[in-house]
Structures are given as C-alpha cells and as structure tokens.
Design an enzyme around this catalytic site. Sequence first.
Site, short mmCIF file in Angstrom:
data_model
loop_
_atom_site.label_atom_id
_atom_site.label_comp_id
_atom_site.label_asym_id
_atom_site.label_seq_id
_atom_site.Cartn_x
_atom_site.Cartn_y
_atom_site.Cartn_z
N SER A 1 0.77 -0.93 -0.12
CA SER A 1 -0.12 0.39 0.10
C SER A 1 0.77 1.48 -0.02
O SER A 1 0.39 2.24 -0.42
CB SER A 1 -0.62 0.03 0.97
OG SER A 1 -2.28 -1.06 1.02
N THR A 2 1.73 1.73 1.00
CA THR A 2 3.24 2.34 1.19
C THR A 2 3.96 1.94 0.20
O THR A 2 4.69 1.36 0.39
CB THR A 2 2.66 2.96 2.44
OG1 THR A 2 3.11 2.02 3.39
CG2 THR A 2 1.24 3.36 2.49
#
Length: 190
Positions: A9-10
């Site tokens: 996600s990041t």
Amino acid sequence: MLIGYARTSTLEQEAGLDAQLRDLAALGCEKVFKEQVSSVAPRCQLDAALEFARQGDTLVVTKLDRLARSVVHVGKIIEALEAKGVALRIVNLGVDTATPTGRLMLNVLGGVAQFEREMMLERQREGIAKAKAEGAYKGRKPTVRLRADEIRGLSAQGLSMGEIAEQMGIGKGSVHRVLSGAKGEGTISS
C-alpha cells in the site's frame, strides 16, 4: 507461464514488497508486475498483468489481500482471467483456480476477507466517534476560511470563481461559499 503480481500500500512497506518479489521468484514466475498503491487506488500494474496473461498462464500472488479489495473485485478479476483461460494461484492459501475446489475456496475466503475489512472499518468509525465525543478528534483544519481574504481580493480583481479556484488549488464550491458568505464558509476545501 507463471506471472507474478506484488503490491504494497505504501512506500514504507518496502520490506513487504521485497518479500513478495522474493517468493514469486522462488516459485518460478517468469514475469512479475509490482506496484506500491493502496487497494482503492487505480492499479496500473495489475491491469498490465491481466492484459499480459495468455491462455494457459497462471497469475500468482502471495496473498489474497495483495490482489483484490473485495469479493466483488476478486470476482471481476477471476472472470477476466477465466475469459482468457488464465488460472489464479494464491500462495499462502494454497488456492489454485485451475481446480473446482480452488475456485470454491477462493469465493469462501474472499467473503471472509471482505467481512474482516468491514469489521475493521466499523471499529475505526467507532473509535473516531468516541474520540469526537471526548473532544480529542477535531478533524481537518478549515484551510479555505484562512484564505478568505485572498479569495475576496482575487474576486475584486475580476477573476471568475473558476479562475480563483484553479489559481488557489481549491474547489469552485469553496470559492462560492466564501464569496456568498454562506454558513460553514470554508469548511470544505477541495
């Protein structure tokens, strides 16, 4: 051909991405698509992997949550893969949609994953409500209100609401609320 797909996600989850890439390589994936985007953002590399896959190929992911955001999303991906004659393998679950049992297991597990996500979101909403009740949650600072004089100044120079919004990087609705003196002026900045 085994085609791998890895996602985190990041950017802070670099180790997680590296682990997925390592696992996919160990499984013999000849082509691997990777990206670092949230589950709700557009996923260009997933789209590219689905486009790249050909009949007889298998798309491999290490975990179901790296692939899809909901049961509906899993269903759409499987439908697209099946239309092309491509199987899906989810390593940590031991699921392979090349088999009827694998397809059944994927649908059951997808339902459980969606339920878990909904429970997490409900707990998050409850936590925010509790924090608000205790005065600990203030929300976003109303940035447009702080720039109301600047908005009025640009309007006085003859700029349209659209021009002001574009120049200031805010929404036209926010400009309109400031200029019309509407209640809640500047509480929303787009």
